[in-house]
Design a protein around this motif. Sequence first.
Motif, mmCIF file in Angstrom:
data_model
loop_
_atom_site.group_PDB
_atom_site.id
_atom_site.type_symbol
_atom_site.label_atom_id
_atom_site.label_comp_id
_atom_site.label_asym_id
_atom_site.label_seq_id
_atom_site.Cartn_x
_atom_site.Cartn_y
_atom_site.Cartn_z
ATOM 1 N N VAL A 265 0.640 -1.076 0.016
ATOM 2 C CA VAL A 265 -0.097 0.026 -0.095
ATOM 3 C C VAL A 265 0.912 1.310 -0.044
ATOM 4 O O VAL A 265 0.751 2.166 -0.681
ATOM 5 N N ALA A 266 1.694 1.401 0.833
ATOM 6 C CA ALA A 266 3.060 2.559 0.992
ATOM 7 C C ALA A 266 3.399 2.780 -0.451
ATOM 8 O O ALA A 266 3.798 3.866 -0.763
ATOM 9 N N SER A 267 3.764 1.689 -1.185
ATOM 10 C CA SER A 267 4.634 1.736 -2.306
ATOM 11 C C SER A 267 3.518 2.618 -3.625
ATOM 12 O O SER A 267 4.172 2.923 -4.658
ATOM 13 N N ALA A 268 2.054 2.846 -3.335
ATOM 14 C CA ALA A 268 1.294 3.507 -4.202
ATOM 15 C C ALA A 268 1.657 4.982 -4.106
ATOM 16 O O ALA A 268 1.136 5.788 -5.020
ATOM 17 N N GLY A 269 2.190 5.297 -3.021
ATOM 18 C CA GLY A 269 2.826 6.805 -2.865
ATOM 19 C C GLY A 269 1.643 7.740 -2.468
ATOM 20 O O GLY A 269 1.648 9.013 -2.836
ATOM 21 N N LEU A 270 0.510 7.317 -1.870
ATOM 22 C CA LEU A 270 -0.632 8.235 -1.427
ATOM 23 C C LEU A 270 -0.258 8.685 -0.102
ATOM 24 O O LEU A 270 0.741 8.569 0.528
ATOM 25 N N ASP A 271 -0.684 10.033 -0.148
ATOM 26 C CA ASP A 271 -0.627 11.002 1.164
ATOM 27 C C ASP A 271 -1.645 10.851 2.162
ATOM 28 O O ASP A 271 -2.652 10.951 1.573
ATOM 29 N N GLY A 272 -1.531 11.020 3.453
ATOM 30 C CA GLY A 272 -2.345 10.967 4.503
ATOM 31 C C GLY A 272 -3.541 10.016 4.462
ATOM 32 O O GLY A 272 -4.420 10.216 5.297
ATOM 33 N N TYR A 273 -3.269 8.656 4.116
ATOM 34 C CA TYR A 273 -4.119 7.821 4.128
ATOM 35 C C TYR A 273 -4.083 6.868 5.470
ATOM 36 O O TYR A 273 -3.148 7.250 6.074
ATOM 37 N N HIS A 274 -5.026 6.287 6.137
ATOM 38 C CA HIS A 274 -5.019 5.732 7.241
ATOM 39 C C HIS A 274 -5.653 4.045 6.821
ATOM 40 O O HIS A 274 -6.505 3.795 6.335
ATOM 41 N N LEU A 275 -4.839 3.043 7.419
ATOM 42 C CA LEU A 275 -5.097 1.688 7.089
ATOM 43 C C LEU A 275 -5.618 0.965 8.233
ATOM 44 O O LEU A 275 -4.928 1.213 9.382
ATOM 45 N N VAL A 276 -6.872 0.358 8.168
ATOM 46 C CA VAL A 276 -7.487 -0.118 9.474
ATOM 47 C C VAL A 276 -7.915 -1.576 9.015
ATOM 48 O O VAL A 276 -8.456 -1.899 8.041
ATOM 49 N N TYR A 277 -7.308 -2.726 9.682
ATOM 50 C CA TYR A 277 -7.642 -3.926 9.527
ATOM 51 C C TYR A 277 -9.116 -4.401 10.129
ATOM 52 O O TYR A 277 -9.390 -3.971 11.124
ATOM 53 N N THR A 278 -9.820 -4.912 9.255
ATOM 54 C CA THR A 278 -11.181 -5.485 9.709
ATOM 55 C C THR A 278 -11.304 -6.839 9.937
ATOM 56 O O THR A 278 -12.386 -7.471 10.409
ATOM 57 N N ASP A 279 -10.326 -7.876 9.624
ATOM 58 C CA ASP A 279 -10.369 -9.186 9.670
ATOM 59 C C ASP A 279 -8.991 -9.505 9.543
ATOM 60 O O ASP A 279 -8.141 -9.312 8.544
ATOM 61 N N LEU A 280 -8.644 -10.506 10.557
ATOM 62 C CA LEU A 280 -7.255 -11.123 10.467
ATOM 63 C C LEU A 280 -7.258 -12.635 10.903
ATOM 64 O O LEU A 280 -7.880 -12.923 12.162
ATOM 65 N N SER A 281 -6.837 -13.466 9.968
ATOM 66 C CA SER A 281 -6.857 -14.923 10.275
ATOM 67 C C SER A 281 -5.697 -15.818 9.566
ATOM 68 O O SER A 281 -5.096 -15.512 8.528
ATOM 69 N N GLY A 282 -4.733 -16.252 10.684
ATOM 70 C CA GLY A 282 -3.497 -16.745 10.410
ATOM 71 C C GLY A 282 -3.595 -17.719 9.281
ATOM 72 O O GLY A 282 -4.498 -18.455 9.162
ATOM 73 N N ALA A 283 -2.293 -18.158 8.650
ATOM 74 C CA ALA A 283 -2.359 -19.464 7.767
ATOM 75 C C ALA A 283 -1.902 -20.592 8.807
ATOM 76 O O ALA A 283 -1.502 -20.331 9.890
ATOM 77 N N ALA A 284 -1.946 -21.775 8.173
ATOM 78 C CA ALA A 284 -1.382 -22.969 8.747
ATOM 79 C C ALA A 284 -0.526 -23.805 7.856
ATOM 80 O O ALA A 284 -0.838 -24.067 6.569
ATOM 81 N N ARG A 285 0.565 -24.139 8.330
ATOM 82 C CA ARG A 285 1.525 -25.149 7.456
ATOM 83 C C ARG A 285 0.788 -26.335 7.287
ATOM 84 O O ARG A 285 0.065 -26.771 7.780
ATOM 85 N N PRO A 286 1.372 -27.149 6.298
ATOM 86 C CA PRO A 286 0.752 -28.382 6.003
ATOM 87 C C PRO A 286 0.524 -29.357 7.224
ATOM 88 O O PRO A 286 -0.809 -30.131 7.000
ATOM 89 N N GLY A 287 1.517 -29.664 7.811
ATOM 90 C CA GLY A 287 1.291 -30.529 8.979
ATOM 91 C C GLY A 287 1.226 -31.803 8.651
ATOM 92 O O GLY A 287 0.910 -32.963 9.400
ATOM 93 N N VAL A 317 -8.398 -24.994 9.912
ATOM 94 C CA VAL A 317 -7.220 -25.685 10.326
ATOM 95 C C VAL A 317 -6.119 -24.787 10.890
ATOM 96 O O VAL A 317 -5.293 -25.003 11.751
ATOM 97 N N ALA A 318 -6.245 -23.485 10.636
ATOM 98 C CA ALA A 318 -5.220 -22.468 11.180
ATOM 99 C C ALA A 318 -5.720 -22.263 12.611
ATOM 100 O O ALA A 318 -4.664 -22.038 13.316
ATOM 101 N N ARG A 319 -6.865 -22.505 13.140
ATOM 102 C CA ARG A 319 -7.235 -22.518 14.689
ATOM 103 C C ARG A 319 -6.599 -23.879 15.279
ATOM 104 O O ARG A 319 -5.961 -23.503 16.463
ATOM 105 N N PHE A 320 -6.732 -24.722 14.581
ATOM 106 C CA PHE A 320 -5.902 -25.867 15.385
ATOM 107 C C PHE A 320 -4.418 -25.718 15.382
ATOM 108 O O PHE A 320 -3.727 -26.170 16.136
ATOM 109 N N GLY A 321 -3.868 -25.262 14.338
ATOM 110 C CA GLY A 321 -2.322 -24.735 14.376
ATOM 111 C C GLY A 321 -2.019 -24.151 15.328
ATOM 112 O O GLY A 321 -1.062 -24.226 16.110
ATOM 113 N N GLU A 322 -2.853 -23.131 15.642
ATOM 114 C CA GLU A 322 -2.579 -22.018 16.837
ATOM 115 C C GLU A 322 -2.799 -22.597 18.136
ATOM 116 O O GLU A 322 -2.096 -22.419 19.124
#
Length: 363
Positions: A265-287, A317-322
Amino acid sequence: MTHLDLAAPVEELAKALVDIPSVSGNEDRIADAVEAALAPLAHLEVTRLGNAIVARTHLGRAERVVIAGHLDTVPIKGNVPGSWDGDGFLVGRGSVDMKAGVAVQLSLAAALDAPTRDITWVFYDQEEVEADRNGLGRVARERPDLVEGDFAVLCEPTSGVIEGGCNGTMRAEVRIPGRAAHSARAWKGLNAIHRAAPLLTTLAAYAAETITVDGLDYREGVNAVRIAGGIAGNVIPDECVVTINYRFAPCWSLEEAQQRLEALVASAGLDGYHLVYTDLSGAARPGLDAPLAASFAASVAATGVEEPRAKQGWTDVARFGELGIPAVNYGPGDPELAHADDERCPVEDIRHCRAGLEAWLTS
């Protein structure tokens, strides 16, 4: 209350589940039916937390396997109740994602009173919505003892092929400011929608990677999935909000994935923007290197199906990984038909997955 016949052919049980509307947040009826069907089984201890039901054997086996599936669906679109077509498919909302998998669970939960491993059967609510509403997550927070195990199988649709791990997913809103003005005097304002153009160009030009993790190939993706701005047809918009979805490979931690998205996002060169996360879910390795995972993979391979592959979407499966529990995806139905208006699951898939799990759990 709907009666579920757990002794019925597994495909008939799947249709009975499809016939019960259970859009996320409205799982009371299906949860009641599942609880009522499992409660009389003497070999299971049944616990209910909200609209999540956990049924466990206590046979003193050396290993415990958790087998899980969610009860909810995305919104119905004229495809409930279910039906059969002439080509051997169960048709209807949830037939793929994932009531056919839940039917496999219920059928085996009733039939296997002396498996070679102790089993925890988990049926949970609100998987198809925001991560903080997820029923499996709620059970893990409130009663972590109920989901303890050495290995987990999530009965998400995989066409009967083991899919290892999963991509992570996140959504972020990039808020770009402008200055309101009458559109007849546009030069007095600053058009926030126009200011979003460099970000959209950056996202469109971004070449997502395919990353190999423990021998499986995970395809990443970064996409604008929503854009909003403006309050009226004669007002220069003073804000534009671009929502971005990032699907990331399990080689990245959640924090590393956030850093990658923020750098893009920063590479787009915007001025004054604000980034807010609305959903975050981690990945899981194959196991797949866990002993029980290897045993399960060998058992499934013996049925002649293809080798394990990567799960491209996010699953629990990510929850089980956690929780430190190796986990794989394995269930009936083509994942590309999940959420489709013509969602349909091959009857043969349902029977095959039931037979595959039963063979492993009794070997």
